[in-house]
Design a protein around this motif. Sequence first.
Motif, mmCIF file in Angstrom:
data_model
loop_
_atom_site.group_PDB
_atom_site.id
_atom_site.type_symbol
_atom_site.label_atom_id
_atom_site.label_comp_id
_atom_site.label_asym_id
_atom_site.label_seq_id
_atom_site.Cartn_x
_atom_site.Cartn_y
_atom_site.Cartn_z
ATOM 1 N N ILE A 65 0.862 -1.191 0.000
ATOM 2 C CA ILE A 65 0.000 0.000 0.000
ATOM 3 C C ILE A 65 0.894 1.236 0.000
ATOM 4 O O ILE A 65 1.790 1.374 0.831
ATOM 5 C CB ILE A 65 -0.945 0.005 1.221
ATOM 6 N N ASP A 66 0.673 2.125 -0.969
ATOM 7 C CA ASP A 66 1.403 3.384 -1.167
ATOM 8 C C ASP A 66 2.855 3.176 -1.597
ATOM 9 O O ASP A 66 3.637 4.115 -1.611
ATOM 10 C CB ASP A 66 1.348 4.274 0.080
ATOM 11 N N TYR A 67 3.218 1.957 -1.985
ATOM 12 C CA TYR A 67 4.571 1.711 -2.503
ATOM 13 C C TYR A 67 4.664 2.211 -3.938
ATOM 14 O O TYR A 67 3.717 2.086 -4.722
ATOM 15 C CB TYR A 67 4.890 0.217 -2.463
ATOM 16 N N CYS A 68 5.828 2.775 -4.302
ATOM 17 C CA CYS A 68 6.085 3.168 -5.685
ATOM 18 C C CYS A 68 7.565 2.970 -5.976
ATOM 19 O O CYS A 68 8.429 3.388 -5.196
ATOM 20 C CB CYS A 68 5.686 4.619 -5.934
ATOM 21 N N SER A 69 7.862 2.310 -7.104
ATOM 22 C CA SER A 69 9.255 2.046 -7.465
ATOM 23 C C SER A 69 9.971 3.319 -7.904
ATOM 24 O O SER A 69 11.196 3.389 -7.843
ATOM 25 C CB SER A 69 9.318 0.991 -8.575
ATOM 26 N N ASP A 70 9.213 4.312 -8.336
ATOM 27 C CA ASP A 70 9.787 5.604 -8.729
ATOM 28 C C ASP A 70 9.605 6.576 -7.561
ATOM 29 O O ASP A 70 8.486 7.026 -7.285
ATOM 30 C CB ASP A 70 9.069 6.122 -9.977
ATOM 31 N N ASN A 71 10.710 6.905 -6.886
ATOM 32 C CA ASN A 71 10.581 7.738 -5.680
ATOM 33 C C ASN A 71 10.139 9.166 -5.975
ATOM 34 O O ASN A 71 9.759 9.897 -5.071
ATOM 35 C CB ASN A 71 11.886 7.732 -4.866
ATOM 36 N N THR A 72 10.143 9.563 -7.237
ATOM 37 C CA THR A 72 9.643 10.911 -7.575
ATOM 38 C C THR A 72 8.122 10.920 -7.718
ATOM 39 O O THR A 72 7.516 11.983 -7.820
ATOM 40 C CB THR A 72 10.272 11.420 -8.884
ATOM 41 N N ASN A 73 7.523 9.722 -7.727
ATOM 42 C CA ASN A 73 6.068 9.623 -7.918
ATOM 43 C C ASN A 73 5.357 9.104 -6.665
ATOM 44 O O ASN A 73 4.201 8.713 -6.728
ATOM 45 C CB ASN A 73 5.766 8.711 -9.114
ATOM 46 N N ILE A 74 6.059 9.071 -5.536
ATOM 47 C CA ILE A 74 5.452 8.586 -4.297
ATOM 48 C C ILE A 74 4.361 9.551 -3.848
ATOM 49 O O ILE A 74 4.555 10.773 -3.850
ATOM 50 C CB ILE A 74 6.522 8.421 -3.194
ATOM 51 N N SER A 103 -1.166 1.605 -5.056
ATOM 52 C CA SER A 103 0.097 0.889 -4.970
ATOM 53 C C SER A 103 0.670 0.728 -6.370
ATOM 54 O O SER A 103 -0.073 0.643 -7.352
ATOM 55 C CB SER A 103 -0.120 -0.489 -4.345
ATOM 56 N N ASP A 104 1.977 0.680 -6.461
ATOM 57 C CA ASP A 104 2.655 0.414 -7.727
ATOM 58 C C ASP A 104 2.850 -1.097 -7.848
ATOM 59 O O ASP A 104 3.938 -1.620 -7.626
ATOM 60 C CB ASP A 104 4.000 1.160 -7.753
ATOM 61 N N LYS A 118 5.448 -2.361 -10.437
ATOM 62 C CA LYS A 118 6.784 -1.762 -10.284
ATOM 63 C C LYS A 118 7.204 -1.023 -11.547
ATOM 64 O O LYS A 118 8.363 -1.133 -11.994
ATOM 65 C CB LYS A 118 7.809 -2.838 -9.913
ATOM 66 N N ASP A 119 6.243 -0.295 -12.132
ATOM 67 C CA ASP A 119 6.539 0.478 -13.326
ATOM 68 C C ASP A 119 6.596 1.986 -13.050
ATOM 69 O O ASP A 119 6.680 2.801 -13.967
ATOM 70 C CB ASP A 119 5.508 0.192 -14.422
ATOM 71 N N GLY A 120 6.543 2.353 -11.785
ATOM 72 C CA GLY A 120 6.613 3.758 -11.409
ATOM 73 C C GLY A 120 5.284 4.477 -11.456
ATOM 74 O O GLY A 120 5.207 5.674 -11.151
ATOM 75 N N LYS A 121 4.215 3.771 -11.815
ATOM 76 C CA LYS A 121 2.873 4.370 -11.897
ATOM 77 C C LYS A 121 1.994 3.765 -10.821
ATOM 78 O O LYS A 121 1.997 2.557 -10.618
ATOM 79 C CB LYS A 121 2.264 4.128 -13.272
#
Length: 200
Positions: A61-70, A89-90, A93-96
Amino acid sequence: MGYATILDIAGSILIGAMLLGIILKLNNTASWSIYSNAGELNCQTNLTSMSMVLENDFRKIDYCSDNTNIQDPANAILAADTTSIKFISDLNKDGKMDTVYYYIGPATELSSTANPRDKILYRIVNNAAKLGSDAGITRFYIVYYDVNGDTVHTPVSSTNLSLINDIELNMNIENTSVDSSKLNSYWRQARLTVPNIKHR
């Protein structure tokens, strides 16, 4: 034919009937034992599979592989009730960020199974078609806790969603091929910690 012969025949028939009854009883007991063990194994297998999927999704929950899109952790959970939850959640793991929605359907949807209590647990990601598991789930229940460990009352209002700090998942799985609550498995993930919403 003598009296003793008639008694011997009657005794033989009586003993034969008793032995046949014992054999049938043992056969039924053995069959039920095999069926019960197979049903329990099936329940345990389904339970393991479902719990792994749930734990994996809920811990993200609320995880994102792209830290600029958290996203803001206060907005990670979009809706919360006792039998349903929607969060971001991402997953891929595509940053979206994806929207994930879990809810349990009514028992009437699975009228084709022998167990009248089993239901479908649905999982919808974004706007994709809903996917459901008919693994014999008879109960799916969620409890929410705040940072102090107090229960957040459900349904959680939009203003109180940001209070959720821990989640407790409860799930029962029963045998789908028999109407018996004796053949079931119960899983409880007490206070599932969601790392990403801890940083509020």
